[in-house]
Design a protein around this motif. Structure first.
Motif, PDB file in Angstrom:
ATOM      1  N   CYS A 216       0.850  -1.204   0.000  1.00 25.59           N
ATOM      2  CA  CYS A 216       0.000   0.000   0.000  1.00 25.59           C
ATOM      3  C   CYS A 216       0.880   1.247   0.000  1.00 25.59           C
TER       4      CYS A 216
ATOM      5  N   GLN B 269      -7.830   4.644   5.377  1.00 29.74           N
ATOM      6  CA  GLN B 269      -9.060   3.881   5.607  1.00 29.74           C
ATOM      7  C   GLN B 269      -9.743   4.149   6.934  1.00 29.74           C
TER       8      GLN B 269
ATOM      9  N   CYS C 103      -5.814  -2.653   0.114  1.00 32.93           N
ATOM     10  CA  CYS C 103      -4.802  -2.587   1.155  1.00 32.93           C
ATOM     11  C   CYS C 103      -5.312  -3.396   2.343  1.00 32.93           C
TER      12      CYS C 103
HETATM   13 ZN   LIG Z   1      -2.825   1.076   3.409  1.00 26.00          ZN
END
Ligand SMILES: [Zn+2]
Length: 460
Positions: free
Chosen positions: A198, A225, A216
């Motif tokens: 990621c 996130q 990810c």
């Molecule tokens: Zn990530």
């Protein structure tokens, strides 16, 4: 600064008018032009006979040919019903008219070079490759980036950094890479390798079998996130839990009044406020469900039409069958369009939403009348037929039966199918039979269509 710019005012329509000044859209534009305004041009009146739209297609082609010479940029043409009385009858769905529709031209394309490919991490962890382009103007807008969707897409189109590509944009949509032109590919270029880590948090990137998208795996440690994950976590609670809060208080956790910052009084105030929220009008209940496209105004329309929560739910479930009378009935409500009906029915069809509805139905009590107090006053002052029960029978000449029904309902009347002692008005057109007879036997007020229109104020 503004004065130095060549600004122009162009009239393409009008808002309120104290009196009618035209019978058709085209006549209105002519008059606006005659009064000295610059009006929207070019336009053309095209007669459509027996659904033959060849004339419309011809005009579309003509404008597309003339597009670059118009002196302003356009992305298509708009087809409008010319006759204003028909526009009025067709009305609006939310803010979009039923009497006008845009017909867009195909997206404009341009050729440029992919200078780099970088990956963005979305709030769900989805990784989207984005092409960074040599800036180019497409359809009047400078384009620097285009989405490549996922690794399959890059592979399928064979896009490499350094490639010359065709891009397109349609309306407000994010530009897309249509294809790469391998003939112009630099000799040193290499196949693009999708990242295994990621770019935000360095966690492993995973792609499930059969899925096109890569994600990810960082979850809550990935800053890209965090917000979405927390929202999802919090949303595992449903609105029903609020109403059972008091009953559950002190069961798994210490009682609320012992929590830091809370005391006996504040806990009691909260539980009392929740108690009061159990009584809610149907329109506010529907609005509070947060169904896409169903705002306060639409919720009121639905509440006024269906009157009770049980009836509304029964009809929504029956409407899942698009050939049912219930669906036709839903669609006949003035202000409910196809997309809105779709969102509504999709919401109802979801099992988890049904669970919430079941739970809430047990937790709340419907309050009558179903319109809010504010609405009641507004309508009852403005509408001579508010709260009256009306029956239509026979043929109407100025509108269809379903139009008459939705118009009466919009003015707060209850439209019934059969005549009874509770009926306030029977509107009888030619061909009215037993219902009119029954109304006269009961000594009810029987109105002609004309008398009806006068009663409600000449229409809308
Ligand atoms: Zn990530």
């Amino acid at each position: 600064m503004t004065a130095s710019r060549p600004l122009q005012f162009t009239a393409h329509g009008w808002g309120e008018a104290s009196e009618s000044f035209a019978d058709t859209q085209s006549e209105a534009l002519r008059r606006i032009h005659d009064w000295g305004f610059r009006s929207s041009e070019p336009y053309q009146v095209v007669k459509v006979v027996d659904a033959d739209v060849a004339g419309l297609c011809g005009y579309y082609d003509e404008i597309e040919r003339r597009r670059s010479g118009l002196g302003f940029s356009i992305d298509g043409i708009v087809l409008k019903v010319d006759r204003l009385s028909w526009q009025g009858r067709l009305g609006f769905v939310s803010r979009s008219p039923r009497w006008a529709v845009a017909w867009k031209f195909p997206p404009e394309r341009a050729v440029t070079v992919v200078e780099d490919i970088q990956c963005q991490v979305g709030r769900t962890g989805k990784i989207t490759p984005v092409a960074h382009l040599k800036p180019i103007t497409v359809g009047g807008v400078m384009v620097r980036r285009a989405t490549l969707h996922n690794s399959d897409e890059i592979e399928r189109k064979g896009i490499r950094i350094g490639d010359t590509v065709v891009i397109q944009r349609a309306g407000d949509v994010i530009p897309q890479v249509v294809e790469a032109l391998p003939a112009q590919r630099p000799e040193t270029s290499a196949v693009y390798r999708f990242p295994e880590r990621c770019p935000v948090c360095g966690s492993r990137v995973a792609r499930e079998a059969g899925e096109a998208d890569s994600y990810c795996t960082g979850g809550l440690i990935c800053s890209a996130q965090v917000v979405e994950r927390l929202k999802h976590f919090a949303s595992r609670k449903t609105p029903v839990d609020i109403f059972t809060l008091e009953a559950r208080d002190g069961h798994q956790l210490p009682p609320l009044c012992e929590w830091e910052g809370w005391g006996e009084k504040s806990a009691r105030n909260l539980f009392e406020a929740i108690q009061r929220a159990r009584v809610i009008s149907l329109d506010r209940f529907i609005y509070a469900l947060g169904i896409r496209q169903v705002g306060a105004a639409t919720a009121r329309l639905l509440a006024r039409h269906y009157r009770s929560l049980a009836h509304w739910r029964t009809c929504m479930e029956a409407s899942q069958d698009r050939s049912s009378d219930a669906y036709v009935d839903l669609f006949s409500i003035n202000g409910i369009g196809a997309r809105m009906a779709d969102d509504l029915l999709q919401f109802i069809a979801e099992p988890h939403n049904q669970e919430v509805l079941d739970g809430l139905t047990a937790a709340t009590t419907e309050q009558l009348p179903l319109v809010t107090v504010h609405d009641y006053e507004r309508l009852s002052n403005a509408s001579p037929i508010f709260g009256k029960t009306v029956v239509f029978t026979g043929t109407l000449s100025s509108m269809s039966r379903s139009e008459a029904k939705s118009q009466a309902e919009a003015l707060g009347a209850n439209v019934a199918g059969a005549v009874s002692r509770k009926t306030d008005y029977v509107v009888a057109g030619p061909g009215a039979g037993s219902k009119e007879k029954r109304a006269r036997e009961l000594g009810l007020i029987v109105l002609s269509e004309q008398q009806w229109l006068e009663l409600i104020g000449g229409g809308q």
